[in-house]
Design a protein around this motif. Structure first.
Motif, PDB file in Angstrom:
ATOM      1  N   ALA A  19      -3.930  19.310  -0.457  1.00  0.00           N
ATOM      2  CA  ALA A  19      -2.851  20.283  -0.262  1.00  0.00           C
ATOM      3  C   ALA A  19      -1.483  19.647  -0.493  1.00  0.00           C
ATOM      4  N   ALA A  20      -1.394  18.327  -0.268  1.00  0.00           N
ATOM      5  CA  ALA A  20      -0.128  17.606  -0.477  1.00  0.00           C
ATOM      6  C   ALA A  20      -0.057  16.976  -1.865  1.00  0.00           C
ATOM      7  N   GLY A  21      -1.035  17.299  -2.714  1.00  0.00           N
ATOM      8  CA  GLY A  21      -1.023  16.759  -4.073  1.00  0.00           C
ATOM      9  C   GLY A  21      -1.551  15.349  -4.186  1.00  0.00           C
ATOM     10  N   ARG A  22      -2.301  14.908  -3.180  1.00  0.00           N
ATOM     11  CA  ARG A  22      -2.854  13.557  -3.209  1.00  0.00           C
ATOM     12  C   ARG A  22      -4.377  13.610  -3.305  1.00  0.00           C
ATOM     13  N   CYS A  23      -4.950  12.530  -3.832  1.00  0.00           N
ATOM     14  CA  CYS A  23      -6.404  12.419  -3.866  1.00  0.00           C
ATOM     15  C   CYS A  23      -6.777  10.943  -3.931  1.00  0.00           C
ATOM     16  N   TYR A  24      -7.568  10.491  -2.972  1.00  0.00           N
ATOM     17  CA  TYR A  24      -7.981   9.090  -2.932  1.00  0.00           C
ATOM     18  C   TYR A  24      -9.421   8.914  -3.401  1.00  0.00           C
ATOM     19  N   LEU A  25     -10.060   9.996  -3.826  1.00  0.00           N
ATOM     20  CA  LEU A  25     -11.379   9.876  -4.431  1.00  0.00           C
ATOM     21  C   LEU A  25     -11.201   9.290  -5.829  1.00  0.00           C
ATOM     22  N   PRO A  26     -11.956   8.255  -6.175  1.00  0.00           N
ATOM     23  CA  PRO A  26     -11.778   7.646  -7.503  1.00  0.00           C
ATOM     24  C   PRO A  26     -11.981   8.652  -8.631  1.00  0.00           C
ATOM     25  N   VAL A  27     -11.183   8.502  -9.668  1.00  0.00           N
ATOM     26  CA  VAL A  27     -11.299   9.384 -10.831  1.00  0.00           C
ATOM     27  C   VAL A  27     -12.716   9.349 -11.383  1.00  0.00           C
ATOM     28  N   ALA A  28     -13.349   8.173 -11.348  1.00  0.00           N
ATOM     29  CA  ALA A  28     -14.725   8.057 -11.845  1.00  0.00           C
ATOM     30  C   ALA A  28     -15.682   8.920 -11.027  1.00  0.00           C
ATOM     31  N   GLY A  42       0.822  -1.207   0.000  1.00  0.00           N
ATOM     32  CA  GLY A  42       0.000   0.000   0.000  1.00  0.00           C
ATOM     33  C   GLY A  42       0.854   1.255   0.000  1.00  0.00           C
ATOM     34  N   PHE A  43       1.916   1.260   0.796  1.00  0.00           N
ATOM     35  CA  PHE A  43       2.837   2.397   0.783  1.00  0.00           C
ATOM     36  C   PHE A  43       3.514   2.528  -0.584  1.00  0.00           C
ATOM     37  N   ALA A  44       3.736   1.396  -1.252  1.00  0.00           N
ATOM     38  CA  ALA A  44       4.337   1.435  -2.588  1.00  0.00           C
ATOM     39  C   ALA A  44       3.420   2.145  -3.578  1.00  0.00           C
ATOM     40  N   LEU A  45       2.116   1.977  -3.416  1.00  0.00           N
ATOM     41  CA  LEU A  45       1.178   2.686  -4.294  1.00  0.00           C
ATOM     42  C   LEU A  45       1.329   4.194  -4.126  1.00  0.00           C
ATOM     43  N   ASP A  46       1.430   4.643  -2.872  1.00  0.00           N
ATOM     44  CA  ASP A  46       1.624   6.074  -2.636  1.00  0.00           C
ATOM     45  C   ASP A  46       2.960   6.552  -3.202  1.00  0.00           C
ATOM     46  N   ALA A  47       3.992   5.730  -3.049  1.00  0.00           N
ATOM     47  CA  ALA A  47       5.317   6.115  -3.547  1.00  0.00           C
ATOM     48  C   ALA A  47       5.316   6.270  -5.063  1.00  0.00           C
ATOM     49  N   ALA A  48       4.421   5.533  -5.729  1.00  0.00           N
ATOM     50  CA  ALA A  48       4.324   5.596  -7.193  1.00  0.00           C
ATOM     51  C   ALA A  48       3.333   6.661  -7.646  1.00  0.00           C
ATOM     52  N   ASP A  49       2.856   7.488  -6.708  1.00  0.00           N
ATOM     53  CA  ASP A  49       1.897   8.548  -7.027  1.00  0.00           C
ATOM     54  C   ASP A  49       0.636   7.971  -7.661  1.00  0.00           C
ATOM     55  N   TRP A  50       0.207   6.846  -7.123  1.00  0.00           N
ATOM     56  CA  TRP A  50      -0.963   6.121  -7.646  1.00  0.00           C
ATOM     57  C   TRP A  50      -2.248   6.860  -7.333  1.00  0.00           C
ATOM     58  N   ARG A  51      -3.243   6.741  -8.194  1.00  0.00           N
ATOM     59  CA  ARG A  51      -4.580   7.291  -7.971  1.00  0.00           C
ATOM     60  C   ARG A  51      -5.617   6.211  -8.279  1.00  0.00           C
ATOM     61  N   PRO A  52      -6.664   6.080  -7.476  1.00  0.00           N
ATOM     62  CA  PRO A  52      -7.710   5.097  -7.798  1.00  0.00           C
ATOM     63  C   PRO A  52      -8.564   5.570  -8.962  1.00  0.00           C
ATOM     64  N   LEU A  53      -8.797   4.698  -9.903  1.00  0.00           N
ATOM     65  CA  LEU A  53      -9.673   5.028 -11.027  1.00  0.00           C
ATOM     66  C   LEU A  53     -11.134   4.733 -10.713  1.00  0.00           C
ATOM     67  N   THR A  54     -11.353   3.651  -9.968  1.00  0.00           N
ATOM     68  CA  THR A  54     -12.708   3.193  -9.681  1.00  0.00           C
ATOM     69  C   THR A  54     -12.889   2.981  -8.175  1.00  0.00           C
ATOM     70  N   GLU A  55     -14.123   2.705  -7.795  1.00  0.00           N
ATOM     71  CA  GLU A  55     -14.409   2.410  -6.392  1.00  0.00           C
ATOM     72  C   GLU A  55     -13.677   1.151  -5.944  1.00  0.00           C
ATOM     73  N   ASP A  56     -13.609   0.147  -6.811  1.00  0.00           N
ATOM     74  CA  ASP A  56     -12.881  -1.073  -6.460  1.00  0.00           C
ATOM     75  C   ASP A  56     -11.404  -0.781  -6.208  1.00  0.00           C
ATOM     76  N   ASP A  57     -10.826   0.118  -7.008  1.00  0.00           N
ATOM     77  CA  ASP A  57      -9.432   0.518  -6.777  1.00  0.00           C
ATOM     78  C   ASP A  57      -9.279   1.135  -5.394  1.00  0.00           C
ATOM     79  N   LEU A  58     -10.220   1.997  -5.034  1.00  0.00           N
ATOM     80  CA  LEU A  58     -10.189   2.639  -3.714  1.00  0.00           C
ATOM     81  C   LEU A  58     -10.223   1.595  -2.614  1.00  0.00           C
ATOM     82  N   LEU A  59     -11.101   0.615  -2.743  1.00  0.00           N
ATOM     83  CA  LEU A  59     -11.243  -0.394  -1.697  1.00  0.00           C
ATOM     84  C   LEU A  59     -10.024  -1.297  -1.611  1.00  0.00           C
ATOM     85  N   ARG A  60      -9.407  -1.573  -2.727  1.00  0.00           N
ATOM     86  CA  ARG A  60      -8.179  -2.384  -2.686  1.00  0.00           C
ATOM     87  C   ARG A  60      -7.053  -1.621  -1.996  1.00  0.00           C
ATOM     88  N   TYR A  61      -6.976  -0.324  -2.246  1.00  0.00           N
ATOM     89  CA  TYR A  61      -5.992   0.492  -1.534  1.00  0.00           C
ATOM     90  C   TYR A  61      -6.281   0.462  -0.033  1.00  0.00           C
TER      91      TYR A  61
END
Length: 323
Positions: A194-203, A125-144
């Motif tokens: 403010a830190a350039g992150r967003c965990y709301l799915p792109v959808a 999970g920390f690796a996802l943040d390190a890769a500047d990952w963003r969830p595309l869908t609700e399922d992506d959010l839940l897996r994170y």
């Protein structure tokens, strides 16, 4: 645990010193979890502290923090992640890591025979943040959410005495982790942006015609409030589902879990109630409200098996952890 052979000896510092460090870490890092941990029996409480200290340390390494607080931009995320993995693997092998958070983690993993895969899942999970990952869908959010919180719920369940083969109970423990993380995300939308992150799915953002740039603008608040409410609704469903696993826990462990569920669940509930004002200042649960949940959870323990039978209503089981 995923390794064989006799358990190695405790690190040179001694178990007492590791527990003392972990106790201080949870006191600094989370007043909510610190209060809930006091409801465990002494042995379980110390083990929960040891596990928390490792989780907190990994989070701080990943985000450039000191026991939480404001996120800091890091320009060496891959190196930080590599150090985290190396120290964790050393601790799992029983080798002194030179850091009490990691040494204590190795100790509790051996004492409770917690499967190492959950620790690896958390670091993924920390690796996802390190890769500047963003969830595309609700399922992506839940897996994170599984990686950064559900996996910890599974580790805590084993720590509290649940057999790692008890899949149904581990699913409910995972649900509680998901509920906590969804509440965190709902509360921290502004801080993350403010830190350039967003965990709301792109959808979801596309549905509301929002972007990371426009997310926190005044004109976007009504639409953002709808998304905050959606997160809070999801958190509530997972919180309720998690309660159906408390019948498999010893009474004091169930008391701590039910108290933590109520205390943390209030974060999501307050986000929903505040609506457009949810991000004007940080949502917190005052001590008096936490104590109220401690008392309420003490009563809930008595009838938990009848109120929340092991077979949770299917509609609350929205997603399950990976097998």
């Amino acid at each position: 645990m995923d390794t064989a052979g006799p358990p190695p000896a405790p690190p040179a510092g001694g178990r007492g010193e590791l527990v003392a460090h972990a106790r201080d870490s949870i006191a600094r890092g989370s007043k909510s979890f610190a209060m809930a941990s006091k409801l465990f029996d002494a042995q379980t409480r110390e083990r929960a502290w040891l596990l928390y200290a490792w989780c907190r340390k990994c989070d701080d390494i990943a985000d450039g923090q000191d026991h939480g607080g404001a996120l800091s931009a890091v320009d060496d995320a891959p190196a930080r992640l590599a150090d985290m993995r190396a120290l964790t693997d050393a601790a799992l092998r029983g080798e002194p890591a030179g850091d009490p958070a990691f040494d204590g983690f190795g100790l509790v993993m051996r004492e409770c025979a917690i499967p190492a895969r959950y620790a690896h899942d958390l670091i993924d999970g920390f690796a996802l943040d390190a890769a500047d990952w963003r969830p595309l869908t609700e399922d992506d959010l839940l897996r994170y959410c599984y990686h950064v919180a559900g996996a910890v719920g599974c580790m805590m369940a084993v720590l509290m005495g649940v057999d790692p083969a008890e899949e149904a109970t581990l699913d409910r423990a995972c649900d509680l982790g998901l509920a906590f993380q969804l509440a965190n995300i709902a509360r921290d939308i502004g801080e993350d942006a403010a830190a350039g992150r967003c965990y709301l799915p792109v959808a979801w953002l596309a549905e509301m015609d929002l972007t990371l740039t426009t997310l926190m603008t005044p004109v976007a608040r009504p639409r953002l409030a709808r998304l905050g409410n959606r997160l809070a609704t999801m958190a509530a469903a997972y919180e309720e589902s998690a309660r159906h696993g408390t019948g498999a826990l010893p009474p004091r462990a169930a008391w701590a879990v039910l108290a933590a569920a109520g205390i943390y669940g209030d974060i999501a509930r307050k986000v929903a109630r505040r609506g457009e004002a949810a991000w004007d200042d940080r949502v917190v649960t005052p001590k008096r409200e936490k104590l109220g949940w401690v008392a309420r959870a003490g009563l809930q323990v008595i009838g938990r098996a009848r109120r929340w039978p092991a077979a949770a209503p299917r509609h609350t089981i929205l997603w399950t952890r990976p097998r």
